[in-house]
Design a protein around this motif. Structure first.
Motif, PDB file in Angstrom:
ATOM      1  N   ALA A 175      -1.656   0.658   5.688  1.00  0.00           N
ATOM      2  CA  ALA A 175      -1.389  -0.306   6.744  1.00  0.00           C
ATOM      3  C   ALA A 175       0.112  -0.543   6.787  1.00  0.00           C
ATOM      4  O   ALA A 175       0.849  -0.108   5.889  1.00  0.00           O
ATOM      5  CB  ALA A 175      -2.148  -1.601   6.488  1.00  0.00           C
ATOM      6  N   GLU A 176       0.548  -1.246   7.805  1.00  0.00           N
ATOM      7  CA  GLU A 176       1.989  -1.479   7.978  1.00  0.00           C
ATOM      8  C   GLU A 176       2.587  -2.147   6.740  1.00  0.00           C
ATOM      9  O   GLU A 176       2.094  -3.175   6.264  1.00  0.00           O
ATOM     10  CB  GLU A 176       2.226  -2.362   9.195  1.00  0.00           C
ATOM     11  CG  GLU A 176       3.702  -2.637   9.465  1.00  0.00           C
ATOM     12  CD  GLU A 176       3.921  -3.551  10.653  1.00  0.00           C
ATOM     13  OE1 GLU A 176       5.088  -3.902  10.905  1.00  0.00           O
ATOM     14  OE2 GLU A 176       2.928  -3.913  11.302  1.00  0.00           O
ATOM     15  N   GLY A 177       3.618  -1.544   6.200  1.00  0.00           N
ATOM     16  CA  GLY A 177       4.313  -2.116   5.061  1.00  0.00           C
ATOM     17  C   GLY A 177       3.614  -1.941   3.733  1.00  0.00           C
ATOM     18  O   GLY A 177       4.077  -2.461   2.717  1.00  0.00           O
ATOM     19  N   VAL A 178       2.503  -1.210   3.715  1.00  0.00           N
ATOM     20  CA  VAL A 178       1.739  -1.003   2.484  1.00  0.00           C
ATOM     21  C   VAL A 178       1.921   0.440   2.036  1.00  0.00           C
ATOM     22  O   VAL A 178       1.735   1.374   2.820  1.00  0.00           O
ATOM     23  CB  VAL A 178       0.242  -1.300   2.695  1.00  0.00           C
ATOM     24  CG1 VAL A 178      -0.547  -1.033   1.412  1.00  0.00           C
ATOM     25  CG2 VAL A 178       0.051  -2.741   3.161  1.00  0.00           C
ATOM     26  N   LEU A 179       2.266   0.624   0.783  1.00  0.00           N
ATOM     27  CA  LEU A 179       2.482   1.960   0.243  1.00  0.00           C
ATOM     28  C   LEU A 179       1.171   2.487  -0.349  1.00  0.00           C
ATOM     29  O   LEU A 179       0.598   1.874  -1.247  1.00  0.00           O
ATOM     30  CB  LEU A 179       3.562   1.918  -0.842  1.00  0.00           C
ATOM     31  CG  LEU A 179       3.881   3.247  -1.550  1.00  0.00           C
ATOM     32  CD1 LEU A 179       4.468   4.244  -0.552  1.00  0.00           C
ATOM     33  CD2 LEU A 179       4.845   3.004  -2.706  1.00  0.00           C
TER      34      LEU A 179
END
Length: 321
Positions: A175-179
Protein backbone atom coordinates in the motif's frame (compact mmCIF):
# COMPACT_ATOMS: atom_id res chain seq x y z
CA UNK A 1 -36.81 -17.22 9.46
CA UNK A 2 -33.68 -15.11 9.92
CA UNK A 3 -31.58 -16.73 12.64
CA UNK A 4 -28.67 -15.03 14.41
CA UNK A 5 -26.09 -16.73 16.59
CA UNK A 6 -25.85 -13.58 18.76
CA UNK A 7 -27.89 -10.52 19.70
CA UNK A 8 -27.31 -7.66 17.29
CA UNK A 9 -27.38 -3.85 17.44
CA UNK A 10 -30.93 -2.64 18.23
CA UNK A 11 -31.27 -0.79 14.93
CA UNK A 12 -30.07 -3.86 13.05
CA UNK A 13 -32.47 -6.10 14.95
CA UNK A 14 -35.36 -3.80 14.03
CA UNK A 15 -34.34 -3.80 10.36
CA UNK A 16 -34.09 -7.61 10.25
CA UNK A 17 -37.45 -8.03 11.97
CA UNK A 18 -38.94 -5.85 9.25
CA UNK A 19 -37.70 -8.39 6.69
CA UNK A 20 -39.26 -11.43 8.35
CA UNK A 21 -39.38 -13.61 11.45
CA UNK A 22 -36.20 -13.10 13.47
CA UNK A 23 -34.74 -15.35 16.14
CA UNK A 24 -31.55 -15.18 18.24
CA UNK A 25 -29.85 -18.29 19.62
CA UNK A 26 -30.42 -18.77 23.33
CA UNK A 27 -26.63 -19.18 23.62
CA UNK A 28 -23.81 -18.99 21.06
CA UNK A 29 -23.02 -22.67 21.53
CA UNK A 30 -22.90 -25.46 18.97
CA UNK A 31 -25.76 -27.25 20.71
CA UNK A 32 -28.06 -24.23 20.70
CA UNK A 33 -27.22 -23.27 17.12
CA UNK A 34 -27.86 -26.79 15.83
CA UNK A 35 -31.16 -27.13 17.68
CA UNK A 36 -32.56 -23.64 17.16
CA UNK A 37 -31.59 -22.93 13.55
CA UNK A 38 -34.10 -25.47 12.20
CA UNK A 39 -36.14 -23.81 9.48
CA UNK A 40 -33.72 -20.91 8.96
CA UNK A 41 -33.70 -19.17 5.61
CA UNK A 42 -30.78 -16.90 6.55
CA UNK A 43 -28.22 -17.43 9.32
CA UNK A 44 -26.31 -14.40 10.64
CA UNK A 45 -22.94 -15.73 11.77
CA UNK A 46 -21.05 -14.48 14.81
CA UNK A 47 -20.16 -17.93 16.20
CA UNK A 48 -18.87 -21.10 14.52
CA UNK A 49 -21.56 -22.84 12.49
CA UNK A 50 -21.47 -26.57 13.20
CA UNK A 51 -21.07 -28.88 10.25
CA UNK A 52 -24.24 -30.46 8.99
CA UNK A 53 -26.52 -27.44 9.20
CA UNK A 54 -26.07 -26.29 5.59
CA UNK A 55 -27.01 -29.65 4.03
CA UNK A 56 -29.74 -30.23 6.63
CA UNK A 57 -31.66 -27.03 6.02
CA UNK A 58 -33.47 -27.36 2.70
CA UNK A 59 -34.71 -23.79 2.84
CA UNK A 60 -31.40 -22.20 3.84
CA UNK A 61 -30.43 -19.54 1.34
CA UNK A 62 -27.37 -17.90 2.88
CA UNK A 63 -24.90 -17.74 5.72
CA UNK A 64 -24.06 -14.06 6.25
CA UNK A 65 -20.98 -13.36 8.33
CA UNK A 66 -21.31 -10.45 10.77
CA UNK A 67 -17.75 -9.37 10.01
CA UNK A 68 -15.04 -10.41 7.59
CA UNK A 69 -13.33 -13.60 8.82
CA UNK A 70 -14.66 -16.83 7.36
CA UNK A 71 -13.11 -19.40 9.71
CA UNK A 72 -16.48 -19.76 11.48
CA UNK A 73 -18.08 -21.16 8.33
CA UNK A 74 -17.32 -24.35 6.41
CA UNK A 75 -17.48 -22.63 3.04
CA UNK A 76 -16.89 -25.87 1.11
CA UNK A 77 -19.82 -27.55 2.84
CA UNK A 78 -22.06 -24.56 2.18
CA UNK A 79 -21.04 -24.50 -1.47
CA UNK A 80 -21.73 -28.21 -1.88
CA UNK A 81 -25.20 -27.63 -0.40
CA UNK A 82 -25.92 -24.69 -2.70
CA UNK A 83 -25.93 -22.20 0.17
CA UNK A 84 -24.54 -18.72 -0.44
CA UNK A 85 -21.87 -17.33 1.89
CA UNK A 86 -21.38 -13.59 2.27
CA UNK A 87 -19.41 -11.38 4.63
CA UNK A 88 -19.06 -7.71 5.54
CA UNK A 89 -15.40 -6.81 4.96
CA UNK A 90 -13.91 -3.58 6.26
CA UNK A 91 -16.74 -2.54 8.56
CA UNK A 92 -14.63 -2.87 11.71
CA UNK A 93 -11.24 -2.00 10.21
CA UNK A 94 -10.89 1.34 11.99
CA UNK A 95 -11.96 -0.27 15.27
CA UNK A 96 -9.28 -2.96 15.07
CA UNK A 97 -6.63 -0.52 13.86
CA UNK A 98 -7.31 1.77 16.82
CA UNK A 99 -7.04 -1.24 19.15
CA UNK A 100 -3.57 -2.02 17.79
CA UNK A 101 -2.38 1.55 18.33
CA UNK A 102 -3.93 1.75 21.81
CA UNK A 103 -2.37 -1.51 23.01
CA UNK A 104 0.99 -0.74 21.42
CA UNK A 105 1.20 2.56 23.28
CA UNK A 106 0.05 0.95 26.53
CA UNK A 107 2.72 -1.75 26.27
CA UNK A 108 5.50 0.68 25.41
CA UNK A 109 4.54 2.90 28.36
CA UNK A 110 4.16 -0.12 30.69
CA UNK A 111 0.59 0.76 31.50
CA UNK A 112 -0.35 -2.55 33.13
CA UNK A 113 2.63 -2.42 35.48
CA UNK A 114 2.13 1.27 36.28
CA UNK A 115 -1.56 0.82 37.01
CA UNK A 116 -0.99 -2.22 39.20
CA UNK A 117 1.85 -0.65 41.20
CA UNK A 118 0.07 2.66 41.69
CA UNK A 119 -2.86 0.81 43.21
CA UNK A 120 -0.85 -1.66 45.29
CA UNK A 121 2.70 -0.38 45.83
CA UNK A 122 2.39 3.39 45.81
CA UNK A 123 3.19 6.47 43.78
CA UNK A 124 6.98 6.21 43.68
CA UNK A 125 7.07 2.56 42.68
CA UNK A 126 4.59 3.16 39.88
CA UNK A 127 6.33 6.33 38.68
CA UNK A 128 9.65 4.51 38.40
CA UNK A 129 8.31 2.58 35.40
CA UNK A 130 8.28 5.84 33.42
CA UNK A 131 12.06 5.75 33.12
CA UNK A 132 11.72 2.64 30.97
CA UNK A 133 8.75 3.78 28.89
CA UNK A 134 9.16 4.13 25.16
CA UNK A 135 7.50 6.25 22.49
CA UNK A 136 5.57 4.78 19.59
CA UNK A 137 6.47 7.62 17.25
CA UNK A 138 9.31 6.93 14.85
CA UNK A 139 9.42 3.18 15.43
CA UNK A 140 8.98 0.45 12.84
CA UNK A 141 5.58 -1.17 12.61
CA UNK A 142 5.47 -4.56 10.94
CA UNK A 143 2.15 -5.87 9.66
CA UNK A 144 1.46 -9.48 8.74
CA UNK A 145 -1.45 -9.33 6.31
CA UNK A 146 -2.44 -6.21 4.44
CA UNK A 147 -6.21 -6.33 4.03
CA UNK A 148 -8.63 -3.61 5.10
CA UNK A 149 -7.35 -3.59 8.68
CA UNK A 150 -3.67 -3.68 7.74
CA UNK A 151 -3.98 -0.85 5.24
CA UNK A 152 -5.86 1.41 7.62
CA UNK A 153 -3.46 0.61 10.45
CA UNK A 154 -0.54 1.50 8.16
CA UNK A 155 -2.11 4.84 7.31
CA UNK A 156 -2.73 5.74 10.97
CA UNK A 157 0.80 4.68 11.94
CA UNK A 158 2.47 6.63 9.14
CA UNK A 159 0.46 9.84 9.27
CA UNK A 160 -0.36 9.90 12.97
CA UNK A 161 2.93 8.71 14.48
CA UNK A 162 5.56 9.03 11.77
CA UNK A 163 6.25 5.30 11.88
CA UNK A 164 8.06 3.36 9.22
CA UNK A 165 5.67 0.63 8.09
CA UNK A 166 6.72 -2.68 6.60
CA UNK A 167 4.42 -5.54 5.68
CA UNK A 168 4.49 -9.13 4.55
CA UNK A 169 1.73 -10.78 2.58
CA UNK A 170 1.62 -14.06 0.71
CA UNK A 171 0.81 -12.18 -2.51
CA UNK A 172 3.44 -9.49 -2.02
CA UNK A 173 0.74 -6.81 -2.03
CA UNK A 174 1.55 -3.44 -0.56
CA UNK A 175 0.00 0.00 0.00
CA UNK A 176 1.07 3.62 -0.27
CA UNK A 177 4.10 4.26 1.89
CA UNK A 178 4.35 0.63 3.01
CA UNK A 179 7.46 -1.38 2.20
CA UNK A 180 6.77 -4.98 1.19
CA UNK A 181 9.32 -7.30 2.80
CA UNK A 182 9.98 -11.00 3.25
CA UNK A 183 8.81 -12.77 6.39
CA UNK A 184 12.30 -12.93 7.91
CA UNK A 185 12.80 -9.20 7.38
CA UNK A 186 9.41 -8.48 8.93
CA UNK A 187 10.44 -10.33 12.08
CA UNK A 188 13.92 -8.85 12.27
CA UNK A 189 13.00 -5.19 11.73
CA UNK A 190 9.68 -4.73 13.54
CA UNK A 191 9.59 -2.88 16.84
CA UNK A 192 5.87 -3.59 16.91
CA UNK A 193 4.56 -6.61 15.01
CA UNK A 194 0.82 -6.65 14.35
CA UNK A 195 -0.82 -9.86 13.16
CA UNK A 196 -3.71 -8.99 10.83
CA UNK A 197 -3.76 -12.06 8.58
CA UNK A 198 -6.57 -14.61 8.23
CA UNK A 199 -6.19 -18.08 9.68
CA UNK A 200 -5.22 -20.45 6.88
CA UNK A 201 -3.12 -23.57 6.52
CA UNK A 202 -0.19 -21.27 5.68
CA UNK A 203 -0.61 -18.93 8.67
CA UNK A 204 -1.45 -21.47 11.37
CA UNK A 205 1.49 -21.54 13.80
CA UNK A 206 3.47 -19.03 11.74
CA UNK A 207 4.65 -17.25 14.90
CA UNK A 208 6.51 -20.16 16.47
CA UNK A 209 9.66 -20.37 18.60
CA UNK A 210 11.92 -19.84 15.60
CA UNK A 211 9.99 -16.77 14.47
CA UNK A 212 9.96 -15.27 17.96
CA UNK A 213 13.73 -15.81 18.25
CA UNK A 214 14.19 -13.76 15.07
CA UNK A 215 12.34 -10.76 16.49
CA UNK A 216 14.20 -7.80 17.94
CA UNK A 217 14.91 -8.15 21.65
CA UNK A 218 12.41 -5.85 23.32
CA UNK A 219 9.89 -5.91 20.46
CA UNK A 220 6.18 -6.27 21.14
CA UNK A 221 3.64 -8.53 19.46
CA UNK A 222 -0.02 -7.71 18.90
CA UNK A 223 -2.45 -10.36 17.70
CA UNK A 224 -5.82 -9.15 16.43
CA UNK A 225 -6.12 -11.96 13.86
CA UNK A 226 -6.74 -15.46 15.21
CA UNK A 227 -5.15 -17.25 18.15
CA UNK A 228 -3.69 -20.22 16.26
CA UNK A 229 -1.37 -17.96 14.25
CA UNK A 230 0.77 -17.98 17.40
CA UNK A 231 2.22 -21.02 19.14
CA UNK A 232 1.22 -20.15 22.69
CA UNK A 233 3.91 -22.11 24.61
CA UNK A 234 6.59 -20.45 22.48
CA UNK A 235 5.06 -17.03 23.12
CA UNK A 236 4.97 -17.68 26.86
CA UNK A 237 8.66 -18.59 26.78
CA UNK A 238 9.56 -15.44 24.83
CA UNK A 239 7.61 -13.23 27.23
CA UNK A 240 9.05 -14.76 30.38
CA UNK A 241 12.63 -14.76 29.08
CA UNK A 242 12.49 -11.10 28.06
CA UNK A 243 13.00 -11.80 24.35
CA UNK A 244 9.70 -9.97 23.86
CA UNK A 245 9.00 -6.89 25.94
CA UNK A 246 5.27 -7.52 25.81
CA UNK A 247 2.28 -8.73 23.89
CA UNK A 248 -1.31 -7.66 23.37
CA UNK A 249 -3.55 -10.62 22.65
CA UNK A 250 -7.18 -10.37 21.64
CA UNK A 251 -7.50 -13.96 20.39
CA UNK A 252 -6.36 -17.32 21.69
CA UNK A 253 -6.04 -20.99 20.81
CA UNK A 254 -9.04 -21.80 23.00
CA UNK A 255 -11.76 -19.28 23.71
CA UNK A 256 -12.89 -18.23 26.25
CA UNK A 257 -9.45 -18.03 27.82
CA UNK A 258 -9.23 -20.17 30.94
CA UNK A 259 -8.95 -18.26 34.21
CA UNK A 260 -5.85 -20.26 35.16
CA UNK A 261 -4.09 -19.84 31.79
CA UNK A 262 -0.40 -18.93 32.27
CA UNK A 263 -0.90 -15.73 30.26
CA UNK A 264 -3.11 -14.44 33.05
CA UNK A 265 -0.14 -14.19 35.37
CA UNK A 266 2.12 -12.08 33.14
CA UNK A 267 2.32 -8.35 33.83
CA UNK A 268 3.75 -7.53 30.39
CA UNK A 269 0.69 -8.81 28.55
CA UNK A 270 -2.55 -7.04 27.69
CA UNK A 271 -5.41 -9.52 27.35
CA UNK A 272 -8.77 -8.70 25.79
CA UNK A 273 -11.71 -11.08 25.11
CA UNK A 274 -11.82 -11.03 21.29
CA UNK A 275 -13.19 -7.50 21.27
CA UNK A 276 -10.69 -5.58 19.13
CA UNK A 277 -13.30 -5.14 16.40
CA UNK A 278 -16.23 -4.36 18.66
CA UNK A 279 -17.48 -0.88 19.43
CA UNK A 280 -20.97 0.54 19.24
CA UNK A 281 -20.07 2.14 15.92
CA UNK A 282 -18.56 -0.98 14.37
CA UNK A 283 -21.44 -3.17 15.51
CA UNK A 284 -23.84 -0.84 13.76
CA UNK A 285 -21.75 -0.74 10.57
CA UNK A 286 -21.35 -4.52 10.44
CA UNK A 287 -25.03 -5.01 11.18
CA UNK A 288 -26.05 -2.58 8.45
CA UNK A 289 -23.89 -4.54 6.04
CA UNK A 290 -25.63 -7.75 7.11
CA UNK A 291 -29.06 -6.19 6.62
CA UNK A 292 -28.14 -5.05 3.12
CA UNK A 293 -26.97 -8.54 2.15
CA UNK A 294 -30.00 -10.25 3.71
CA UNK A 295 -32.30 -7.87 1.90
CA UNK A 296 -30.60 -8.65 -1.41
CA UNK A 297 -30.85 -12.41 -0.93
CA UNK A 298 -34.50 -12.31 0.11
CA UNK A 299 -35.31 -10.16 -2.91
CA UNK A 300 -33.78 -12.77 -5.23
CA UNK A 301 -30.47 -11.02 -5.88
CA UNK A 302 -26.98 -12.25 -5.05
CA UNK A 303 -24.92 -10.71 -2.23
CA UNK A 304 -22.46 -7.99 -3.16
CA UNK A 305 -19.81 -9.65 -1.01
CA UNK A 306 -20.43 -13.19 -2.23
CA UNK A 307 -17.65 -15.49 -1.04
CA UNK A 308 -18.56 -18.67 -2.92
CA UNK A 309 -19.74 -17.91 -6.46
CA UNK A 310 -19.29 -21.63 -7.21
CA UNK A 311 -22.50 -22.22 -5.22
CA UNK A 312 -24.65 -20.07 -7.50
CA UNK A 313 -25.73 -22.71 -10.11
CA UNK A 314 -26.95 -25.13 -7.41
CA UNK A 315 -28.43 -22.24 -5.44
CA UNK A 316 -30.46 -21.15 -8.45
CA UNK A 317 -31.67 -24.70 -8.96
CA UNK A 318 -32.82 -24.76 -5.33
CA UNK A 319 -34.42 -21.31 -5.50
CA UNK A 320 -35.51 -20.64 -9.11
CA UNK A 321 -36.09 -16.99 -9.93
Amino acid sequence: MIFSTHPLHPEVTADLKALGAFQVASAPTAEAIVAESVGAEIIVVRAPIPQGIAPRERGLRALVRHGAGLDMIDVDEATAAGVLVANVPGANAVTVAEHVIWTAMALLRRHTQVDHDLRHAGWSVARAHADHGRELSGRTLGILGLGNIGKLLARIARHGFGMQVIAHTRSGATAEGVLAVGFDTLLEQSDVLALCAPLTAQTRGIIDAAALAQMKPGAILINVARGPLVVEPALLAALTSGQLAGAALDVFDTQPLAKDHPLMGLSNVILTPHMAGITEESMLRMGQGVVAEVRRVLSGALPVNLVNPEAVPLYHSRFPA
